[in-house]
Design an enzyme around this catalytic site. Structure first.
Site, PDB file in Angstrom:
ATOM      1  N   SER A 281       9.514  -5.011  11.749  1.00 39.30           N
ATOM      2  CA  SER A 281      10.055  -5.562  10.751  1.00 39.30           C
ATOM      3  C   SER A 281      10.899  -6.668  11.333  1.00 39.30           C
ATOM      4  O   SER A 281      10.551  -7.633  12.054  1.00 39.30           O
ATOM      5  CB  SER A 281      11.159  -4.518   9.734  1.00 39.30           C
ATOM      6  OG  SER A 281      11.554  -4.936   8.747  1.00 39.30           O
TER       7      SER A 281
ATOM      8  N   HIS B  84       6.164  -0.227   3.912  1.00 43.94           N
ATOM      9  CA  HIS B  84       6.697  -0.914   5.023  1.00 43.94           C
ATOM     10  C   HIS B  84       6.781  -0.079   6.183  1.00 43.94           C
ATOM     11  O   HIS B  84       7.103  -0.313   7.320  1.00 43.94           O
ATOM     12  CB  HIS B  84       8.104  -1.348   4.569  1.00 43.94           C
ATOM     13  CG  HIS B  84       8.554  -2.514   5.718  1.00 43.94           C
ATOM     14  ND1 HIS B  84       7.937  -3.503   5.994  1.00 43.94           N
ATOM     15  CD2 HIS B  84       9.843  -2.435   6.200  1.00 43.94           C
ATOM     16  CE1 HIS B  84       8.760  -4.280   7.165  1.00 43.94           C
ATOM     17  NE2 HIS B  84       9.713  -3.420   7.358  1.00 43.94           N
TER      18      HIS B  84
ATOM     19  N   ASP C  58       2.452  -4.767   1.568  1.00 46.98           N
ATOM     20  CA  ASP C  58       3.796  -4.732   1.829  1.00 46.98           C
ATOM     21  C   ASP C  58       4.216  -6.208   1.689  1.00 46.98           C
ATOM     22  O   ASP C  58       3.574  -7.050   1.899  1.00 46.98           O
ATOM     23  CB  ASP C  58       3.891  -4.377   3.463  1.00 46.98           C
ATOM     24  CG  ASP C  58       5.395  -4.649   4.073  1.00 46.98           C
ATOM     25  OD1 ASP C  58       6.307  -4.439   3.453  1.00 46.98           O
ATOM     26  OD2 ASP C  58       5.372  -4.497   5.301  1.00 46.98           O
TER      27      ASP C  58
END
Length: 508
Positions: free
Chosen positions: A309, A431, A373
């Protein structure tokens, strides 16, 4: 608008005790018969391995195993061929991206799979070790000392040793780092370790034994994803800035990156002991020192950067910076190869950033993503490599149009291919980093079904509710025993344990 979804929001963990060895099966009521962890694991190993095609082509497969606590590093080495057969030592440059992973992704090469899971677990360790407890005076730091870091996060067999923790700040707005102010005890001498800084990652280096197995001395840099308020501000600051204006000595003024990511990477706080130097300066100094040390001993050295991320964005910036500044340079004039293994990462910069990263600096990047995602689809929701041809993007970029493009090679996975995962509208599950590692473990190739190779699927629910309910694994199960509560000598419970227990963040 750039957005990042934390892999583990508000983990109920604390700094006060090492992470316990959590059994991955539910304990039955008193009087019922159940197997010990070791017995259950041995019994499961004797079962024939199940191969399942997908949710669409099968019924409801039972969870093949929810094993007892395992040394995941050692287990993966045993089941993946990562050690013992010499395959990685002979092929490490190929696995490290020398040929941009041509022919290795579909079907997925076994040695590459094991390496991706290894570095994914290094990124996951930044979440598992983070102190989110606002009642702790060390909230925002790492819960474990560097010398026992991998053991404490359950990766005792990793074969790496932490050489430095990394701390970051991005506090131009002077916002508090957490939703609630960090707890401050009534004791006059009980001060917060930092109001603005947070543990953002670490630098580690392979041990002598591991170096012999993998064929070179590997310097690994792992970056953490979004947790704190300041990091969310960084995620949402989608405007671009010239990289050279952010303190990175890039000779091309047309190289631009997302401002929020760059500010977190280069930000510093002269009043903070841990953020007096930026995360950038900390990482570069440590990588340079280790490369020079081991090249000076005549060893082959690689630099591998990983993150999830927001951590993926920082990994891209860090790898670019290592190559741009020559932190990977050897005394003899050579260069240690630099590679990024990225998980669920957003776009970071414009076309010129990609061109300099890939073509001019020769950095390699492999991006693992779940096709469902949304985070890898931002920033640049409109002007991006998937929407327009490069010629159009170049023209728009020249006009300052906010063009973003991904770097490197994608490895796209689909969580709907796993029969262990349930259908959910919770986009944070798509995610989740542990879910990505689960998909890597089971993915074989397009149309070849889903077959787990030894990684416990119960790990998916460590900080999520993504496993099917019939597998009987509770959601968000990872936490310190009793949430860190300890009993003092007088028999009373100490909520923060801060009065009788002193430490500095990360053991420093």
């Amino acid at each position: 608008m750039a957005a990042s979804v934390s892999s583990c929001p508000s983990l109920p963990i604390s700094h006060r005790q090492p992470a316990p060895n959590l059994p991955f099966q539910r304990q039955p009521p008193t009087g019922e018969r159940w197997l010990s962890n070791a017995a259950l694991t041995n019994a499961l190993r004797r079962r024939p391995r199940r191969v399942v095609a997908s949710v669409a082509t099968t019924g409801r497969p039972a969870l093949a195993s929810v094993t007892g606590d395992v040394d995941r590093g050692s287990q993966l080495a045993e089941t993946s061929g990562r050690s013992g057969d010499g395959q990685l030592a002979a092929r490490w440059r190929e696995i490290h991206g020398a040929s941009n992973w041509e022919g290795l992704l579909d079907p997925l090469d076994a040695a590459l799979r094991a390496e991706l899971i290894r570095y994914g677990e290094f990124a996951q360790a930044t979440y598992d070790s983070f102190d989110y407890d606002r009642f702790s005076p060390y909230c925002g730091s790492c819960r474990f000392p560097p010398r026992t870091f991998f053991r404490d996060v359950g990766l005792a067999g990793a074969g790496y040793e932490v050489s430095r923790y990394l701390y970051a700040t991005c506090n131009d707005l002077k916002l508090p780092n957490f939703t609630h102010r960090k707890h401050k005890s009534a004791a006059a001498d009980d001060k917060l370790w930092s109001e603005s800084g947070t543990f953002i990652g670490y630098v580690a280096v392979s041990t002598d034994e591991q170096t012999a197995r993998i064929g070179r001395r590997d310097v690994a840099v792992a970056w953490r994803g979004t947790i704190t308020r300041l990091e969310w501000v960084a995620d949402l600051t989608a405007s671009q800035r010239r990289l050279s204006d952010m303190g990175v000595p890039c000779p091309d003024p047309d190289v631009k990156v997302e401002l929020g990511f760059a500010e977190l990477y280069t930000g510093k706080d002269v009043d903070c002991r841990f953020c007096r130097y930026s995360a950038r300066e900390q990482a570069l100094a440590e990588v340079r020192k280790l490369v020079e040390l081991y090249h000076g001993r005549g060893e082959e050295v690689s630099v591998t950067v990983t993150g999830h991320s927001l951590g993926s964005a920082l990994a891209m910036l860090s790898a670019f910076d290592v190559a741009e500044t020559g932190a990977n340079a050897t005394p003899g004039g050579g260069e240690a190869p630099v590679c990024v293994f990225s998980f669920a990462g957003p776009r970071v910069g414009n076309l010129r950033f990609r061109e300099r990263f890939e073509r001019e600096l020769g950095v390699r990047a492999l991006r693992v993503v779940d096709v469902h995602d949304s985070v890898p689809k931002v920033p640049g929701a409109f002007f991006n490599e998937a929407a327009f041809p490069e010629g159009v993007l170049r023209a728009v970029d020249g006009l300052g149009g906010g063009v973003y493009t991904h770097l490197g090679v994608p490895l796209a996975l689909d969580h709907e291919a796993s029969p262990f995962l349930k259908k959910t509208m919770d986009i944070s599950c798509y995610h989740n980093l542990e879910a990505h590692l689960h998909l890597l473990d089971g993915f074989r190739g397009t149309g070849e079904g889903f077959e787990l190779r030894g990684r416990d699927p119960a790990l998916v629910n460590k900080s999520a509710d993504f496993l099917r309910d019939d597998h009987m694994v509770p959601p968000v199960w990872y936490q310190a025993e009793n949430k860190g509560m300890v009993r003092t000598e007088d028999g009373m419970g100490a909520a923060a344990a801060a009065q009788g227990h002193r430490r500095t963040p990360g053991g420093h």
